[in-house]
Design a protein around this motif. Structure first.
Motif: not given
Length: 85
Positions: A51-80
Motif C-alpha cells: 500500500n505504501r508503494l501504491c501510495g507513492l505512485e499515486g502521489a506522483i500521479e496526483g491521485i489517491r492510490w485507490h484510483q490507480l489503474t488495475q494495470e498499474k496496481k498489478d505492475e506494482l504488486r509484481e514488483f513488490y
C-alpha cells in the motif's frame, strides 16, 4: 507538513521517511519514481508495504492510490512480490 505532505497519500510518517532517505521535494520524488523511493524507504523500514508503494505512485500521479489503474496496481504488486520474497 512540508511540500510532500500536500500530495495525495503522503502523511506525516511517509513524508518523514522520504526526508530521511533524501527525498524532500515533488521533483525529487518524480525523478526517483515510486519503486526507487519505496526501496529507499524499505532500507530504513522493513515494514514498508504494498500500500505504501501504491501510495507513492499515486502521489506522483496526483491521485489517491485507490484510483490507480488495475494495470498499474498489478505492475506494482509484481514488483513488490519480487522484492519481498
Amino acid at each position: 507538513m512540508g511540500e510532500l505532505g500536500k500530495l495525495p497519500n503522503i502523511g506525516k510518517v511517509v513524508e518523514e521517511q522520504l526526508a530521511e532517505v533524501g527525498i524532500t521535494t515533488q521533483e525529487q520524488l518524480r525523478e526517483a519514481g515510486s519503486k526507487q523511493a519505496w526501496l529507499k524507504i524499505l532500507g530504513i523500514d522493513d515494514s514498508a508495504c504494498y500500500n505504501r508503494l501504491c501510495g507513492l505512485e499515486g502521489a506522483i500521479e496526483g491521485i489517491r492510490w485507490h484510483q490507480l489503474t488495475q494495470e498499474k496496481k498489478d505492475e506494482l504488486r509484481e514488483f513488490y512480490k519480487s522484492v519481498k520474497k
